[in-house]
Design a protein around this motif. Structure first.
Motif, PDB file in Angstrom:
ATOM      1  N   LYS A 144       0.839  -1.192   0.000  1.00 21.16           N
ATOM      2  CA  LYS A 144       0.000   0.000   0.000  1.00 21.16           C
ATOM      3  C   LYS A 144       0.875   1.243   0.000  1.00 21.16           C
ATOM      4  O   LYS A 144       0.549   2.261  -0.628  1.00 21.16           O
ATOM      5  CB  LYS A 144      -0.921  -0.016   1.220  1.00 21.16           C
ATOM      6  CG  LYS A 144      -1.887   1.147   1.284  1.00 21.16           C
ATOM      7  CD  LYS A 144      -2.816   1.016   2.489  1.00 21.16           C
ATOM      8  CE  LYS A 144      -3.774   2.189   2.565  1.00 21.16           C
ATOM      9  NZ  LYS A 144      -4.661   2.090   3.768  1.00 21.16           N
ATOM     10  N   SER A 145       1.995   1.170   0.693  1.00 28.70           N
ATOM     11  CA  SER A 145       2.964   2.263   0.720  1.00 28.70           C
ATOM     12  C   SER A 145       4.335   1.673   0.978  1.00 28.70           C
ATOM     13  O   SER A 145       4.523   0.918   1.934  1.00 28.70           O
ATOM     14  CB  SER A 145       2.612   3.265   1.824  1.00 28.70           C
ATOM     15  OG  SER A 145       3.648   4.240   1.960  1.00 28.70           O
ATOM     16  N   ILE A 146       5.308   2.000   0.119  1.00 29.62           N
ATOM     17  CA  ILE A 146       6.674   1.545   0.307  1.00 29.62           C
ATOM     18  C   ILE A 146       7.619   2.722   0.106  1.00 29.62           C
ATOM     19  O   ILE A 146       7.597   3.372  -0.938  1.00 29.62           O
ATOM     20  CB  ILE A 146       7.037   0.363  -0.626  1.00 29.62           C
ATOM     21  CG1 ILE A 146       8.512   0.004  -0.482  1.00 29.62           C
ATOM     22  CG2 ILE A 146       6.658   0.645  -2.076  1.00 29.62           C
ATOM     23  CD1 ILE A 146       8.891  -0.565   0.842  1.00 29.62           C
ATOM     24  N   GLU A 147       8.418   3.027   1.130  1.00 32.03           N
ATOM     25  CA  GLU A 147       9.400   4.108   1.072  1.00 32.03           C
ATOM     26  C   GLU A 147      10.787   3.528   1.293  1.00 32.03           C
ATOM     27  O   GLU A 147      10.983   2.692   2.188  1.00 32.03           O
ATOM     28  CB  GLU A 147       9.126   5.147   2.155  1.00 32.03           C
ATOM     29  CG  GLU A 147       7.782   5.835   2.077  1.00 32.03           C
ATOM     30  CD  GLU A 147       7.594   6.807   3.227  1.00 32.03           C
ATOM     31  OE1 GLU A 147       8.457   7.679   3.409  1.00 32.03           O
ATOM     32  OE2 GLU A 147       6.597   6.663   3.960  1.00 32.03           O
ATOM     33  N   ILE A 148      11.745   3.995   0.495  1.00 27.46           N
ATOM     34  CA  ILE A 148      13.148   3.619   0.681  1.00 27.46           C
ATOM     35  C   ILE A 148      13.952   4.901   0.790  1.00 27.46           C
ATOM     36  O   ILE A 148      13.963   5.712  -0.145  1.00 27.46           O
ATOM     37  CB  ILE A 148      13.648   2.736  -0.470  1.00 27.46           C
ATOM     38  CG1 ILE A 148      12.848   1.424  -0.508  1.00 27.46           C
ATOM     39  CG2 ILE A 148      15.140   2.454  -0.326  1.00 27.46           C
ATOM     40  CD1 ILE A 148      13.167   0.536  -1.681  1.00 27.46           C
ATOM     41  N   GLU A 149      14.590   5.096   1.921  1.00 28.48           N
ATOM     42  CA  GLU A 149      15.406   6.280   2.185  1.00 28.48           C
ATOM     43  C   GLU A 149      16.867   5.843   2.242  1.00 28.48           C
ATOM     44  O   GLU A 149      17.274   5.068   3.109  1.00 28.48           O
ATOM     45  CB  GLU A 149      14.994   6.936   3.507  1.00 28.48           C
ATOM     46  CG  GLU A 149      15.908   8.053   3.975  1.00 28.48           C
ATOM     47  CD  GLU A 149      16.059   9.173   2.960  1.00 28.48           C
ATOM     48  OE1 GLU A 149      17.204   9.403   2.498  1.00 28.48           O
ATOM     49  OE2 GLU A 149      15.033   9.812   2.628  1.00 28.48           O
ATOM     50  N   GLY A 150      17.676   6.375   1.312  1.00 29.54           N
ATOM     51  CA  GLY A 150      19.075   5.973   1.238  1.00 29.54           C
ATOM     52  C   GLY A 150      20.038   6.800   2.057  1.00 29.54           C
ATOM     53  O   GLY A 150      21.161   6.369   2.318  1.00 29.54           O
ATOM     54  N   ASN A 151      19.634   8.040   2.419  1.00 24.47           N
ATOM     55  CA  ASN A 151      20.512   8.922   3.194  1.00 24.47           C
ATOM     56  C   ASN A 151      21.885   9.120   2.553  1.00 24.47           C
ATOM     57  O   ASN A 151      22.904   9.224   3.225  1.00 24.47           O
ATOM     58  CB  ASN A 151      20.683   8.385   4.620  1.00 24.47           C
ATOM     59  CG  ASN A 151      19.460   8.646   5.482  1.00 24.47           C
ATOM     60  OD1 ASN A 151      18.934   9.764   5.501  1.00 24.47           O
ATOM     61  ND2 ASN A 151      18.975   7.609   6.163  1.00 24.47           N
ATOM     62  N   GLY A 152      21.905   9.148   1.205  1.00 26.83           N
ATOM     63  CA  GLY A 152      23.169   9.371   0.496  1.00 26.83           C
ATOM     64  C   GLY A 152      24.015   8.132   0.337  1.00 26.83           C
ATOM     65  O   GLY A 152      25.207   8.223   0.021  1.00 26.83           O
ATOM     66  N   SER A 153      23.449   6.954   0.511  1.00 27.97           N
ATOM     67  CA  SER A 153      24.202   5.702   0.421  1.00 27.97           C
ATOM     68  C   SER A 153      24.521   5.338  -1.028  1.00 27.97           C
ATOM     69  O   SER A 153      23.850   5.770  -1.968  1.00 27.97           O
ATOM     70  CB  SER A 153      23.418   4.559   1.064  1.00 27.97           C
ATOM     71  OG  SER A 153      23.296   4.745   2.452  1.00 27.97           O
ATOM     72  N   GLU A 154      25.537   4.507  -1.162  1.00 30.15           N
ATOM     73  CA  GLU A 154      25.960   3.991  -2.456  1.00 30.15           C
ATOM     74  C   GLU A 154      25.681   2.489  -2.495  1.00 30.15           C
ATOM     75  O   GLU A 154      26.138   1.752  -1.627  1.00 30.15           O
ATOM     76  CB  GLU A 154      27.451   4.259  -2.671  1.00 30.15           C
ATOM     77  CG  GLU A 154      27.978   3.817  -4.012  1.00 30.15           C
ATOM     78  CD  GLU A 154      29.474   4.089  -4.169  1.00 30.15           C
ATOM     79  OE1 GLU A 154      29.918   4.264  -5.313  1.00 30.15           O
ATOM     80  OE2 GLU A 154      30.177   4.126  -3.148  1.00 30.15           O
ATOM     81  N   PHE A 155      24.915   2.054  -3.493  1.00 24.44           N
ATOM     82  CA  PHE A 155      24.608   0.639  -3.675  1.00 24.44           C
ATOM     83  C   PHE A 155      25.447   0.118  -4.835  1.00 24.44           C
ATOM     84  O   PHE A 155      25.320   0.598  -5.970  1.00 24.44           O
ATOM     85  CB  PHE A 155      23.128   0.437  -3.981  1.00 24.44           C
ATOM     86  CG  PHE A 155      22.182   0.700  -2.836  1.00 24.44           C
ATOM     87  CD1 PHE A 155      22.643   1.182  -1.613  1.00 24.44           C
ATOM     88  CD2 PHE A 155      20.825   0.460  -2.972  1.00 24.44           C
ATOM     89  CE1 PHE A 155      21.776   1.432  -0.556  1.00 24.44           C
ATOM     90  CE2 PHE A 155      19.944   0.706  -1.928  1.00 24.44           C
ATOM     91  CZ  PHE A 155      20.418   1.189  -0.710  1.00 24.44           C
TER      92      PHE A 155
END
Length: 607
Positions: free
Chosen positions: A99-110
């Motif tokens: 229903k709701s999906i948030e991804i917060e990276g905070n400046g990360s490198e994948f």
């Protein structure tokens, strides 16, 4: 109030802590997952976390850091991915049904390794991804410096890049990318890049490379024995991406059958297909996103295909303040899909076929979708009807049952187009440059605005091309404004293009003189270019070219010096008004007799 619980994943890393917080939001609970950085493979850790999610509203927060993902323990699913190769895919973030999906990276490198589909959002209602970058530890491509060419003896000497690239010479054949046992069957799509500018060389042609054999020479040089129509310049960087049927594994982001997507401050440095792909999804915003090379990189390519791609979407799409560079295909492509009538089964049921190999399995229509019918030889939308039910025959054929009777003249070879799934599209404040193909490809009948962007293109900067064969991408535009953009160094391919090119590609049996696109306004743009062609238009009704400032430069060799500034064929209601041209040209306007009947040219300066 909040209730937080901690747990350790001792099977992986005892020191990696995951915190799951349940925060009350009215009557609903949002599950918050906090992940800490680690030097280990993040795939199995993330997979166990995702498998234990118990809520349909979730936020995943990454502590700022570098995260590495390998394919070994990724979720594997068979995926139909439009404009890519279908098949089993290893997916790191398989997000479905939220229903709701948030991804917060905070400046990360994948950092990803091997054949991976990083993000897939399927049947999600609200999607948000922010503040992260994506790269691969090893690209699936080959690069080498051109040391010498001999067209008489049909060979070229290449010094391959070894730092950051993987390949092997075996039995006279180059094996690359040589990653986890995977190699392409041939060199495939190959282009020469300018070393200084890190972009495709002036006047370059696409080459499909398949050397007869390759031999090792002194000094780490490889000699490719192959006859080419166009040999690359000595000193350029030659780049290959493998065979066409093999080199689009998956996009970095695949958004399918989802609503209300926001991707903000996300950068893709590399991908095994497109950067951001949306199909049959509603409402999307890309804001302050990027496709560009990492600082100091020796690569010349980012994504294997388009930076952004929107197929049979609806609602409002906004691409704003983004930077797209060094892709091997378009900056964006916004289009629908034509299917072809295979058999009329009865007065309400028709079997249709998906026609391009990279459309197999695509969801063309659903219940209550409104469909347009297009009968040869006309390209016009003759009538419409509403879908009552859909029955999938297989990945190529679909049976559509309609609420009302089908047109009596519906025949095999006619086309169907989905009226319901078309978006409005806005692109503003973006920079797109240094890549193969076009900056923007537009094929939606709804309101389209392209404004305040900076464009530089190998091929045409703006392309309109509905296609009733090969790609079978619909459709005809009806309301487009292109204004206040800056075009500089455009159409430097060896093949002839224009700054803006309107050129429907219709198959055998269709009327090749009938107008297709409508109501395009090209206004108040600044164009600084080395060559002549500004607008090249075929079969458009209602084209206004007004208030543009055009300057011809001498900073690159003109490739088509005899071409006119404006070239019109089979057009109606064309206006060329109040434009300012500074430079030399042999011919300002070329128009056939059909166009001349309603052509207006007035108040222009310099021609």
């Amino acid at each position: 109030m909040s209730n937080c619980k901690m747990f350790r994943r001792s099977r992986f890393l005892a020191f990696v802590l995951f915190v799951i917080c349940f925060t009350s939001i009215g009557a609903n609970a949002k599950e918050v997952i906090e992940l800490k950085a680690t030097d280990q493979d993040m795939t199995p850790i993330l997979r166990e976390v995702l498998e234990n999610i118990s809520d349909l509203e979730v936020k995943i927060v990454f502590e700022k850091g570098t995260y590495r993902f390998n394919p070994d323990y990724a979720t594997e699913k068979y995926c139909f991915i439009t404009n890519h190769n279908n098949g089993l895919k290893r997916i790191i973030f398989p997000m479905e049904g939220f229903k709701s999906i948030e991804i917060e990276g905070n400046g990360s490198e994948f950092i990803f390794h091997g054949q991976i589909l990083p993000f897939q959002f399927k049947a999600c209602k609200n999607v948000s991804v922010k503040n992260l970058s994506i790269d691969w530890d090893m690209p699936f491509t080959f690069q080498g410096e051109v040391m010498e060419c001999n067209s008489d003896e049909e060979w070229r000497d290449i010094k391959p890049f070894t730092d950051g690239f993987s390949w092997k010479l075996r039995n006279g054949r180059l094996e690359f990318p040589n990653i986890d046992g995977f190699n392409y069957s041939e060199m495939g799509s190959t282009l020469a890049f300018d070393v200084k500018e890190q972009r495709i060389v002036h006047g370059a042609f696409d080459v499909s490379s398949a050397p007869r054999w390759i031999e090792k020479r002194e000094g780490g040089i490889l000699r490719f024995h192959e006859k080419l129509n166009h040999y690359p310049p000595v000193g350029s960087i030659l780049h290959s991406k493998g065979a066409k049927e093999e080199n689009r594994y998956a996009p970095a982001f695949h958004v399918i059958s989802s609503n209300n997507t926001l991707i903000e401050n996300v950068v893709v440095h590399s991908a095994l297909g497109m950067g951001f792909l949306f199909e049959r999804s509603e409402n999307a915003i890309l804001k302050k996103c990027g496709i560009y090379l990492p600082e100091g990189s020796n690569r010349v390519v980012t994504t294997i295909a388009d930076a952004t791609h929107f197929c049979n979407c609806k609602g409002d799409i906004l691409v704003e303040d983004c930077r797209f560079e060094n892709m091997l295909d378009d900056g964006t492509n916004v289009h629908g899909t034509y299917v072809e009538v295979d058999k009329v089964i009865d007065n309400k049921i028709v079997r249709v076929a998906l026609k391009h190999g990279q459309q197999m399995g695509f969801e063309f229509a659903g219940k209550d979708d409104v469909i347009w019918f297009i009968h040869k030889p006309s390209v016009q939308k003759a009538s419409e009807n509403t879908v009552a039910s859909v029955s999938i025959v297989n990945d190529q054929y679909i049976n559509l049952t309609f609420k009302n009777a089908l047109p009596e003249n519906l025949s095999p070879g006619d086309l169907l187009e989905n009226k319901t799934w078309n978006p409005t599209f806005t692109m503003r404040g973006c920079t797109i440059r240094d890549h193969r193909a076009r900056n923007v490809v537009l094929k939606t009948p709804l309101k389209t605005v392209i404004e305040n962007n900076n464009f530089s293109s190998m091929m045409s900067s703006i392309l309109f091309r509905g296609e009733s064969y090969y790609w079978f991408e619909s459709g005809a535009v009806e309301d487009v404004v292109i204004r206040n953009n800056h075009f500089e160094y455009c159409a430097y391919s060896g093949s002839e293009h224009a700054v803006m090119y309107i050129t429907p590609r219709l198959g055998e049996g269709f009327n090749q003189q009938e107008c297709y696109d409508r109501n395009i306004r090209f206004e108040n743009n600044t164009i600084t270019n080395f060559d002549n062609r500004i607008v090249w238009a075929d079969r458009v009704d209602g084209l206004v070219i007004k208030g543009n400032k055009i300057t011809k430069t001498n900073d690159a060799k003109a490739l088509f010096p005899d071409a006119p500034l404006f070239d019109f064929a089979n057009c109606r209601n064309v206006q060329v008004i109040d434009n300012d041209y500074d430079g030399n040209q042999k011919k300002a306007i070329a128009a056939d007799e059909a166009t001349k009947k309603s052509l207006i040219v007035e108040k222009n300066k310099g021609f």
